[in-house]
Write an enzyme that holds these catalytic residues in place. Structure first.
Site, PDB file in Angstrom:
ATOM      1  N   LYS A 184     -63.977 -57.711   5.050  1.00 33.69           N
ATOM      2  CA  LYS A 184     -63.763 -59.108   4.658  1.00 33.69           C
ATOM      3  C   LYS A 184     -62.299 -59.369   4.298  1.00 33.69           C
ATOM      4  CE  LYS A 184     -67.951 -60.514   5.371  1.00 33.69           C
ATOM      5  NZ  LYS A 184     -68.222 -61.477   6.469  1.00 33.69           N
ATOM      6  N   ALA A 241     -63.456 -54.054   2.791  1.00 38.30           N
ATOM      7  CA  ALA A 241     -62.310 -53.920   3.693  1.00 38.30           C
ATOM      8  C   ALA A 241     -62.453 -54.841   4.902  1.00 38.30           C
ATOM      9  CB  ALA A 241     -62.167 -52.466   4.146  1.00 38.30           C
ATOM     10  N   TYR A 263     -67.454 -52.820   3.602  1.00 35.45           N
ATOM     11  CA  TYR A 263     -67.714 -54.259   3.635  1.00 35.45           C
ATOM     12  C   TYR A 263     -66.529 -55.027   3.048  1.00 35.45           C
ATOM     13  CZ  TYR A 263     -70.088 -58.723   2.936  1.00 35.45           C
ATOM     14  OH  TYR A 263     -70.435 -60.057   2.960  1.00 35.45           O
ATOM     15  N   ASN A 295     -69.473 -66.760  11.733  1.00 32.67           N
ATOM     16  CA  ASN A 295     -70.376 -66.514  10.611  1.00 32.67           C
ATOM     17  C   ASN A 295     -71.104 -65.175  10.706  1.00 32.67           C
ATOM     18  OD1 ASN A 295     -72.459 -67.354   8.409  1.00 32.67           O
ATOM     19  ND2 ASN A 295     -73.696 -66.911  10.227  1.00 32.67           N
TER      20      ASN A 295
END
Length: 258
Positions: free
Chosen positions: A158, A156, A154, A89
């Site tokens: 994910k 990229a 960001y 997470n």
């Protein structure tokens, strides 16, 4: 209580989505390892898990440190006996126009959001392989399925989580290990406060205006809560999703329909 007797590691569980996931897994019967740099947040989550009648271990963990990840696995096994679930997470967010992205910005986002997901998974895999069972659930994002004018690193990072999920799922299906990820949308957390402030500034609007605009785009008509995400993570972690692996489930109110 379908996770009774199981042990789950949740990275970044001191607040926001991670905290909600830790509490939901505890409600389903799992004991929780809270792998978190923010010790005040980790202690609070551990107390809440304990109040649900489950064991909780708060471990100071820098997910970018392979030594910390090894220690996380060793402590989890020593104190709780096994590892059945890993929830990747922990993550960070930074916005920037494409021409303003620095190498430092790129490396910081990729190291925490992508590289750490792989090496945390690698750290728990020998335990799960030996058990011939395990479930890894990572936090990707709707950002991993779409483009962005102000968010390239960001998005990229994910997208990398989605890709790693598929490869890990293929590599370890025969070991009895399932690997999936979830792709949330606009979740109201401390991170969203940062998103709305940074993105709003780049787009010439206040944080409040940005949030109202984004909420108006959601087909289900509201912002997302951390619990909306946690419910789906618990499903993927547990036996009811036993025939699912390699999936990137959108949990975004209908923003990305594919």
């Amino acid at each position: 209580m379908e996770l009774t007797g199981q042990v789950a590691i949740v990275t970044g569980a001191g607040r926001g989505i991670g905290r909600a996931i830790a509490l939901e897994l505890a409600r389903q019967g799992a004991d929780i390892v809270i792998a978190e740099m923010d010790q005040a947040g980790a202690k609070r989550t551990a107390e809440e898990v304990g109040a649900l009648g489950r064991r909780a271990v708060a471990l100071p963990t820098d997910v970018t440190s392979r030594a910390d990840l090894r220690a996380m696995v060793d402590r989890a096994r020593a104190e709780l006996g096994r590892i059945d679930i890993l929830v990747n997470n922990a993550g960070i967010y930074r916005a920037a126009a494409t021409l303003d992205v620095t190498e430092e910005h790129w490396d910081a986002i990729m190291t925490i959001n992508a590289k750490a997901v792989f090496f945390a998974s690698q750290a728990v895999l020998p335990v799960m392989v030996a058990q011939k069972s395990g479930s890894i659930v990572s936090l990707a994002s709707m950002a991993g399925k779409i483009g962005s004018k102000t968010n390239l690193p960001y998005n990229a990072s994910k997208a990398a989580v989605v890709s790693m999920t598929k490869s890990l799922a293929l590599a370890h299906a025969a070991d009895g290990i399932r690997v999936n990820c979830v792709c949330p949308g606009f979740v109201e957390t401390d991170m969203w406060s940062q998103v709305s402030k940074e993105q709003g500034a780049l787009l010439g609007m206040t944080a409040e205006e940005f949030t109202r605009q984004r909420a108006s785009q959601v087909p289900l008509g509201r912002m997302e809560t951390p619990e909306d995400v946690a419910h789906v993570v618990a499903f993927l972690a547990g036996p009811r999703s036993g025939y699912m692996t390699g999936q990137a489930l959108s949990v975004d109110g209908g923003l990305v329909m594919h």
